[in-house]
Motif scaffolding. Structure first.
Motif, mmCIF file in Angstrom:
data_model
loop_
_atom_site.group_PDB
_atom_site.id
_atom_site.type_symbol
_atom_site.label_atom_id
_atom_site.label_comp_id
_atom_site.label_asym_id
_atom_site.label_seq_id
_atom_site.Cartn_x
_atom_site.Cartn_y
_atom_site.Cartn_z
ATOM 1 N N ARG A 208 55.299 17.877 47.431
ATOM 2 C CA ARG A 208 56.389 18.107 46.474
ATOM 3 C C ARG A 208 55.857 17.910 45.057
ATOM 4 O O ARG A 208 55.220 16.901 44.746
ATOM 5 N N SER A 211 60.417 16.140 40.631
ATOM 6 C CA SER A 211 61.691 15.544 41.011
ATOM 7 C C SER A 211 62.692 15.769 39.885
ATOM 8 O O SER A 211 62.373 16.348 38.849
ATOM 9 N N GLN A 212 63.907 15.268 40.083
ATOM 10 C CA GLN A 212 64.935 15.421 39.049
ATOM 11 C C GLN A 212 64.627 14.598 37.809
ATOM 12 O O GLN A 212 65.221 14.798 36.755
ATOM 13 N N TRP A 213 63.671 13.665 37.918
ATOM 14 C CA TRP A 213 63.377 12.792 36.787
ATOM 15 C C TRP A 213 62.347 13.383 35.839
ATOM 16 O O TRP A 213 62.081 12.814 34.786
ATOM 17 N N GLU A 224 64.940 16.817 44.378
ATOM 18 C CA GLU A 224 64.251 15.847 45.222
ATOM 19 C C GLU A 224 63.717 16.495 46.494
ATOM 20 O O GLU A 224 64.244 17.494 46.980
#
Length: 590
Positions: A208, A211-213, A224
């Motif tokens: 991956r 992420s959303q951050w 995510e």
């Protein structure tokens, strides 16, 4: 008996004193000349070399050629062994100095045949600067000859120093490719091998890419990853590698940082550049501080006055300022290499295979037998792994290609403003860097400086899912990197994400504060644009309206002329709460 002991002791003391004196004289003989007048052949006019209390060199010359001839002389006087190590490490020629213990290190570097590539196409490196490179090389050899004793490391190794050539300056630059980009492209290879073995859900978790951050400069944040359940794959059933139980490698994770503050935030309207290049600790330090002053009709006011850090072996100020423009670098961590799965042609085979060129390199070994290394090369690059998981892999690396390095950085010394410097940047070839640059009018900019692969869509070498991409080996480009020109501030550092996975080139940087760069973007327009994603920006009660950029990035604003405040745009199903700040980004005081 006592008398004989006294005589023996006295003789031993005299011998030790003699050895100490001889050692001191030898070391003293290799100390550079710090005062007096020294002849230097080839100068068109006298040159002055001064050192301040910190040993920083200032060279005053009547021309650029004379200045660089003198720079070569100074570099050789103080750093010739360092220059020698850099060219030898890039070319795979260390065993000629250090003997059999360096043969394996030479094999790893020699497979890239950098000396052969440089000498075969020296014009790609030198361009119109060949007379300057020759002047630098002649100055370096004169500086070495002017030492009464060869530099002391050669005394310990019992080896004579080798003369400096124009091609050696290119190799000194290519040594930085190894330092900054590595050579084994290990990440791509390891991910490919993992992708061939892991179940798809577990592979998706490990690979991956965000992420959303995240708050990338270009593109948007990612959602995510999906956690696999027990039914998705049983790790106990996977094959165990032969290295199981061994501690994992602990590779160094170097990081640098730099930044610029625009004239809108400074007292006198001029910009400020700060640069901190983190490289391995060395003695002496890899950089050499210098100031060059000479007349040049192409420079503003007809004169160059540039100061900063030079790299012994290269005739240029690498990072510094000329009073009109200042610039600095951090490593971009760009994706500059790909593995290509190849099928080398066997002897006599001409179809359904990749043609090979065979090269035999001789590794000279001090105190031992010379070693020969056969290198197989395809159109994609040298075959590094003849058989890994049943595939032959050739490496295509930016450093292998003509045009990957030149001395274009020297042009920055005569840049009058930011626009001219950015125009020069399109023709500069160095290991790809985050360039932060500013001028005295207060303008600042960021871009990737240096050549990058000009890949076809989908041409990514070995893929993390275990497949391979069939594509034509790519050429280089130096003009496709985006340029950001914020009004207020920039901060860059390798640990931060600079682009979303949709952007083809990779670089790492902190958030670039781009507020008010595009006029007319109001908070209400931001809200209208993002209504479908349930995002909202901050209230429009500030004196300068905030603006919201692409999906997952940030909002910036000022309030009553105070320093800017960085605020994270909501990328969740509920609006962001007031006061939520971007994590570990360029966070200004409120």
């Amino acid at each position: 008996m006592r008398r004989w002991l006294l005589r023996a002791s006295a003789a031993l003391v005299l011998v030790l004193a003699g050895l100490a004196l001889a050692t001191w004289l030898l070391l003293r003989g290799s100390v550079p000349a710090l005062e007096g007048r020294t002849p230097l052949a080839g100068l068109a006019a006298p040159v002055t070399v001064q050192r301040d209390a910190l040993g920083i060199v200032t060279i005053d010359a009547g021309s650029e050629t004379d200045a660089l001839r003198a720079l070569g002389w100074v570099h050789a006087q103080e750093r010739y062994f360092e220059m020698d190590l850099m060219r030898r490490s890039a070319a795979g020629e260390l065993a000629e100095l250090f003997g059999p213990r360096a043969v394996e290190a030479d094999r790893k570097r020699r497979v890239h045949r950098l000396r052969a590539r440089v000498e075969a196409d020296l014009a790609a490196f030198a361009g119109d600067a060949l007379p300057l490179l020759r002047a630098y090389a002649e100055g370096a050899n004169a500086g070495l000859d002017a030492l009464r004793v060869r530099p002391w490391p050669y005394l310990l190794l019992r080896q004579p120093p080798r003369r400096w050539e124009v091609a050696d300056s290119a190799l000194a630059g290519y040594a930085m490719y190894f330092d900054l980009q590595g050579v084994d492209n290990r990440r791509e290879l390891d991910l490919w091998r993992l992708g061939r073995r892991l179940p798809a859900p577990l592979r998706g978790l490990l690979l991956r890419d965000g992420s959303q951050w995240d708050a990338p400069l270009l593109g948007g944040a990612r959602g995510e990853a999906v956690l696999p359940d027990a039914a998705s794959g049983d790790l106990r059933q996977l094959p165990v590698p032969g290295t199981a139980g061994q501690p994992p490698p602990d590779p160094a994770a170097p990081g640098s940082n730099n930044g610029a503050v625009g004239g809108a935030l400074t007292a006198d309207g001029r910009a400020i550049v700060a640069d901190d290049m983190h490289l391995g600790l060395r003695a002496p330090n890899i950089w050499f501080r210098v100031r060059l002053r000479y007349p040049d009709a192409r420079a503003p006011g007809g004169r160059v006055d540039v100061s900063g850090f030079s790299l012994p072996g290269l005739p240029a100020v690498i990072v510094g300022s000329n009073g009109h423009v200042a610039w600095g670098f951090t490593n971009s961590y760009a994706d500059t290499a790909d593995w290509f799965a190849v099928r080398p042609c066997a002897e006599g085979q001409q179809q359904d295979c990749d043609p090979l060129a065979r090269h035999v390199e001789t590794i000279r070994v001090a105190g031992g037998e010379d070693a020969e290394l056969e290198i197989l090369e395809t159109a994609a690059g040298p075959v590094i792994h003849p058989d890994i998981d049943g595939r032959a892999l050739a490496l295509r690396w930016v450093a292998h290609l003509p045009g990957s390095l030149d001395v274009g950085l020297a042009r920055f010394a005569r840049a009058a403003n930011l626009d001219q410097a950015l125009a020069f940047a399109d023709r500069i070839a160095i290991p790809a860097q985050n360039l932060v640059i500013a001028d005295r009018s207060g303008s600042i900019a960021w871009r990737i400086l240096g050549p990058l692969p000009d890949r076809e869509p989908g041409c990514t070498g070995l893929r993390p899912d275990g497949s391979t991409a069939a594509c034509t080996p790519w050429p280089l480009t130096t003009t496709r990197a985006p340029v950001l020109r914020p009004r207020r501030a920039i901060g860059c550092g390798p640990p931060m994400r600079a682009r979303s996975p949709g952007i083809r080139w990779r670089a790492w940087a902190t958030a670039v504060t781009r507020w008010a760069s595009v006029p007319g973007r109001s908070a209400s327009a931001c809200r209208r644009r993002n209504a479908s994603t349930s995002r909202r920006c901050w209230p429009s009660s500030w004196t300068t309206a905030p603006c919201c950029w692409s999906r997952g990035t940030a909002c910036w604003s000022t309030k009553g002329g105070a320093p800017p405040r960085v605020r994270r745009c909501a990328n969740w199903r509920t609006p962001a709460a007031t006061g939520t700040a971007m994590p570990r980004r360029s966070r200004w005081p409120t």
